[in-house]
Design an enzyme around this catalytic site. Structure first.
Site, PDB file in Angstrom:
ATOM      1  N   TYR A 225       0.831  -1.207   0.000  1.00 37.15           N
ATOM      2  CA  TYR A 225       0.000   0.000   0.000  1.00 37.15           C
ATOM      3  C   TYR A 225       0.866   1.258   0.000  1.00 37.15           C
ATOM      4  O   TYR A 225       0.616   2.206  -0.762  1.00 37.15           O
ATOM      5  CB  TYR A 225      -0.906  -0.040   1.228  1.00 37.15           C
ATOM      6  N   ALA A 226       1.896   1.261   0.841  1.00 38.48           N
ATOM      7  CA  ALA A 226       2.780   2.426   0.915  1.00 38.48           C
ATOM      8  C   ALA A 226       3.498   2.651  -0.407  1.00 38.48           C
ATOM      9  O   ALA A 226       3.634   3.793  -0.867  1.00 38.48           O
ATOM     10  CB  ALA A 226       3.788   2.247   2.045  1.00 38.48           C
TER      11      ALA A 226
END
Length: 248
Positions: A154-155
């Protein structure tokens, strides 16, 4: 109204932040395309907008598919006209600790966030260039700058969106197209596992506001970036995260 008859497409608009953004644009007079892989939920959002006197259409789309994105953009343009404001917001989470993250967890998250943002950007940009104006707003996250335990996928995806946004802003400004991002922090269905699982959850108790936002507290940031008040802003990230960036 601020966006009277402007054509606005919001991806991931069947729930959470996307729904709040779609409803907010409709309340300001926009013709809103509620784009989501769940057409049944998108139709519920459209019905609610119609009940409030707004204009909206439901568009089914798997944003990780270039073919479906292109088809969705054509469907919107056929019904309403060229897209003037794009909110690329669709997202998923597949949390796992780094050593346990599977390839499909990595690929799925990057496809829905980063690949989809690129596909939608290309799908709308030619019409915006021809019109001589447009607003493109991506949904990023403070996770893009600070990282997050259990969410390397996600990051990475959200950080990639910021690179995409800044590069597009440089290229498209000469055509009157402004490209920005919102970095929200909100309590939604998508973030529930990360917010509640002690292995992944951040220390919200350390946040200055000591709470998560509700989606309707995030939506005004998107309207600001789409409106006349931000006419000299491009390539920027607007953090709406309760001050979380201060403490991580």
């Amino acid at each position: 109204m601020q966006f009277d008859n402007q054509v606005v497409a919001v991806t991931g608009a069947a729930q959470g932040i996307g729904r709040a953004v779609a409803e907010a644009f409709a309340a300001e007079g926009a013709k809103v395309a509620v784009v989501d892989i769940r057409k049944d939920l998108a139709l519920e959002v459209v019905a609610g907008i119609a009940d409030s006197g707004g204009q909206a259409m439901a568009v089914e789309c798997n944003v990780a598919s270039r073919a479906e994105v292109n088809a969705a953009a054509r469907e919107i343009a056929s019904a309403y006209g060229p897209i003037e404001v794009l909110v690329s917001n669709a997202g998923i989470t597949r949390p796992a600790m780094l050593r346990n993250m599977a390839d499909d967890q990595w690929r799925d998250v990057l496809a829905v966030h980063l690949d989809a943002s690129f596909y939608w950007l290309q799908a709308v940009v030619e019409d915006m260039v021809e019109m001589g104006h447009g607003r493109i707003i991506f949904s990023s996250s403070s996770t893009a700058q600070n990282g997050s335990i259990g969410q390397v996928n996600y990051a990475a995806a959200k950080a990639g969106i910021l690179g995409l946004m800044r590069s597009a802003a440089r290229e498209l400004g000469r055509y009157g197209i402004l490209v920005n991002a919102v970095a929200p922090s909100a309590a939604t269905e998508m973030t529930e596992k990360v917010r509640t699982d002690p292995r992944f959850a951040g220390g919200i108790s350390k946040s200055p506001l000591r709470r998560w936002a509700e989606p309707d507290e995030i939506a005004p940031a998107y309207l600001f970036l789409a409106g006349s008040a931000s006419s000299f802003m491009t390539g920027q990230v607007l953090s709406v995260d309760g001050g979380n960036m201060l403490v991580r």
